[in-house]
Design a protein around this motif. Structure first.
Motif, PDB file in Angstrom:
ATOM      1  N   PRO A   8     -12.192  73.530   1.723  1.00  0.00           N
ATOM      2  CA  PRO A   8     -10.948  73.130   1.052  1.00  0.00           C
ATOM      3  C   PRO A   8     -10.231  74.346   0.457  1.00  0.00           C
ATOM      4  O   PRO A   8     -10.827  75.400   0.251  1.00  0.00           O
ATOM      5  N   ASN A   9      -8.953  74.173   0.165  1.00  0.00           N
ATOM      6  CA  ASN A   9      -8.185  75.241  -0.474  1.00  0.00           C
ATOM      7  C   ASN A   9      -8.689  75.446  -1.898  1.00  0.00           C
ATOM      8  O   ASN A   9      -9.023  74.493  -2.598  1.00  0.00           O
ATOM      9  N   TRP A  10      -8.712  76.705  -2.344  1.00  0.00           N
ATOM     10  CA  TRP A  10      -9.161  77.036  -3.688  1.00  0.00           C
ATOM     11  C   TRP A  10      -7.963  77.478  -4.527  1.00  0.00           C
ATOM     12  O   TRP A  10      -7.236  78.375  -4.153  1.00  0.00           O
ATOM     13  N   PHE A  11      -7.770  76.794  -5.654  1.00  0.00           N
ATOM     14  CA  PHE A  11      -6.685  77.128  -6.570  1.00  0.00           C
ATOM     15  C   PHE A  11      -7.297  77.850  -7.770  1.00  0.00           C
ATOM     16  O   PHE A  11      -8.162  77.304  -8.460  1.00  0.00           O
ATOM     17  N   THR A  12      -6.850  79.075  -8.028  1.00  0.00           N
ATOM     18  CA  THR A  12      -7.447  79.869  -9.103  1.00  0.00           C
ATOM     19  C   THR A  12      -6.925  79.486 -10.479  1.00  0.00           C
ATOM     20  O   THR A  12      -7.601  79.714 -11.475  1.00  0.00           O
ATOM     21  N   ASN A  13      -5.740  78.908 -10.565  1.00  0.00           N
ATOM     22  CA  ASN A  13      -5.162  78.538 -11.854  1.00  0.00           C
ATOM     23  C   ASN A  13      -4.931  77.031 -11.938  1.00  0.00           C
ATOM     24  O   ASN A  13      -3.803  76.560 -12.042  1.00  0.00           O
ATOM     25  N   THR A  14      -6.001  76.276 -11.924  1.00  0.00           N
ATOM     26  CA  THR A  14      -5.918  74.823 -12.070  1.00  0.00           C
ATOM     27  C   THR A  14      -5.864  74.486 -13.550  1.00  0.00           C
ATOM     28  O   THR A  14      -6.703  74.929 -14.324  1.00  0.00           O
ATOM     29  N   SER A  15      -4.857  73.720 -13.942  1.00  0.00           N
ATOM     30  CA  SER A  15      -4.762  73.353 -15.357  1.00  0.00           C
ATOM     31  C   SER A  15      -5.502  72.041 -15.600  1.00  0.00           C
ATOM     32  O   SER A  15      -5.443  71.115 -14.812  1.00  0.00           O
ATOM     33  N   ILE A  16      -6.218  71.995 -16.730  1.00  0.00           N
ATOM     34  CA  ILE A  16      -6.894  70.779 -17.173  1.00  0.00           C
ATOM     35  C   ILE A  16      -5.999  70.147 -18.219  1.00  0.00           C
ATOM     36  O   ILE A  16      -5.639  70.778 -19.210  1.00  0.00           O
ATOM     37  N   ILE A  37     -11.444  62.307 -21.747  1.00  0.00           N
ATOM     38  CA  ILE A  37     -12.253  62.687 -22.897  1.00  0.00           C
ATOM     39  C   ILE A  37     -12.645  64.144 -22.756  1.00  0.00           C
ATOM     40  O   ILE A  37     -13.026  64.600 -21.683  1.00  0.00           O
ATOM     41  N   TRP A  38     -12.551  64.865 -23.851  1.00  0.00           N
ATOM     42  CA  TRP A  38     -13.034  66.237 -23.904  1.00  0.00           C
ATOM     43  C   TRP A  38     -13.603  66.479 -25.285  1.00  0.00           C
ATOM     44  O   TRP A  38     -13.705  65.569 -26.109  1.00  0.00           O
ATOM     45  N   LEU A  39     -14.039  67.677 -25.571  1.00  0.00           N
ATOM     46  CA  LEU A  39     -14.760  67.993 -26.797  1.00  0.00           C
ATOM     47  C   LEU A  39     -14.025  67.564 -28.064  1.00  0.00           C
ATOM     48  O   LEU A  39     -14.635  67.029 -28.988  1.00  0.00           O
ATOM     49  N   ALA A  40     -12.723  67.737 -28.141  1.00  0.00           N
ATOM     50  CA  ALA A  40     -11.980  67.448 -29.376  1.00  0.00           C
ATOM     51  C   ALA A  40     -11.780  65.957 -29.626  1.00  0.00           C
ATOM     52  O   ALA A  40     -11.504  65.563 -30.748  1.00  0.00           O
ATOM     53  N   ASN A  41     -11.889  65.102 -28.599  1.00  0.00           N
ATOM     54  CA  ASN A  41     -11.708  63.675 -28.844  1.00  0.00           C
ATOM     55  C   ASN A  41     -12.918  62.837 -28.420  1.00  0.00           C
ATOM     56  O   ASN A  41     -12.838  61.632 -28.348  1.00  0.00           O
ATOM     57  N   VAL A  50     -15.409  55.022 -32.554  1.00  0.00           N
ATOM     58  CA  VAL A  50     -14.429  54.462 -31.634  1.00  0.00           C
ATOM     59  C   VAL A  50     -14.923  54.711 -30.216  1.00  0.00           C
ATOM     60  O   VAL A  50     -15.195  55.837 -29.826  1.00  0.00           O
ATOM     61  N   LEU A  51     -15.057  53.662 -29.453  1.00  0.00           N
ATOM     62  CA  LEU A  51     -15.511  53.776 -28.078  1.00  0.00           C
ATOM     63  C   LEU A  51     -14.323  53.633 -27.138  1.00  0.00           C
ATOM     64  O   LEU A  51     -13.499  52.742 -27.307  1.00  0.00           O
ATOM     65  N   VAL A  52     -14.246  54.510 -26.166  1.00  0.00           N
ATOM     66  CA  VAL A  52     -13.215  54.408 -25.151  1.00  0.00           C
ATOM     67  C   VAL A  52     -13.747  53.491 -24.076  1.00  0.00           C
ATOM     68  O   VAL A  52     -14.708  53.810 -23.387  1.00  0.00           O
ATOM     69  N   ASP A  53     -13.147  52.330 -23.945  1.00  0.00           N
ATOM     70  CA  ASP A  53     -13.634  51.324 -23.005  1.00  0.00           C
ATOM     71  C   ASP A  53     -12.436  50.700 -22.325  1.00  0.00           C
ATOM     72  O   ASP A  53     -11.775  49.840 -22.884  1.00  0.00           O
ATOM     73  N   SER A  54     -12.157  51.131 -21.122  1.00  0.00           N
ATOM     74  CA  SER A  54     -10.971  50.636 -20.438  1.00  0.00           C
ATOM     75  C   SER A  54     -11.250  49.412 -19.580  1.00  0.00           C
ATOM     76  O   SER A  54     -10.334  48.756 -19.125  1.00  0.00           O
ATOM     77  N   GLU A  55     -12.501  49.091 -19.354  1.00  0.00           N
ATOM     78  CA  GLU A  55     -12.814  47.988 -18.453  1.00  0.00           C
ATOM     79  C   GLU A  55     -13.604  46.869 -19.115  1.00  0.00           C
ATOM     80  O   GLU A  55     -14.095  45.983 -18.449  1.00  0.00           O
ATOM     81  N   GLY A  56     -13.787  46.903 -20.434  1.00  0.00           N
ATOM     82  CA  GLY A  56     -14.492  45.838 -21.114  1.00  0.00           C
ATOM     83  C   GLY A  56     -15.997  45.876 -20.965  1.00  0.00           C
ATOM     84  O   GLY A  56     -16.670  44.887 -21.202  1.00  0.00           O
TER      85      GLY A  56
END
Length: 71
Positions: A8-16, A37-41, A50-56
C-alpha cells in the motif's frame, strides 16, 4: 523476483484527529485517522466513570447480569 506494486501507499504525514481537533502526525497507510478515544479523554486516565457506549453494550451487560449501577 518479488512482486511489484503489492504494497500500500505510505503517507509520512498522517494526521490523527479526535473530535475535529488534530492531535499529531504519524506515518500510516491512510491519509487521516479518525479516533474516538485517546489519552486525554479516556475514562481510565481522566478518573471519570463516564463510559463511551455507542451501541448499548454496557446497558445490555448490566441488564443481563442484573447490576444496578457502575460504582
Amino acid at each position: 523476483m518479488p512482486k511489484s506494486n503489492i504494497h500500500p501507499n505510505w503517507f509520512t504525514n498522517t494526521s490523527i484527529v479526535c473530535d475535529g481537533k488534530p492531535l499529531c502526525l504519524i506515518g500510516s497507510t491512510k491519509q487521516e485517522l479518525q479516533i474516538d478515544i485517546w489519552l486525554a479523554n479516556h475514562p481510565f486516565y481522566t478518573d471519570s466513570l463516564v463510559l463511551v457506549d455507542s451501541e448499548g453494550r454496557v446497558e445490555k451487560f448490566m441488564k443481563k447480569y442484573q447490576f444496578d449501577s457502575i460504582t
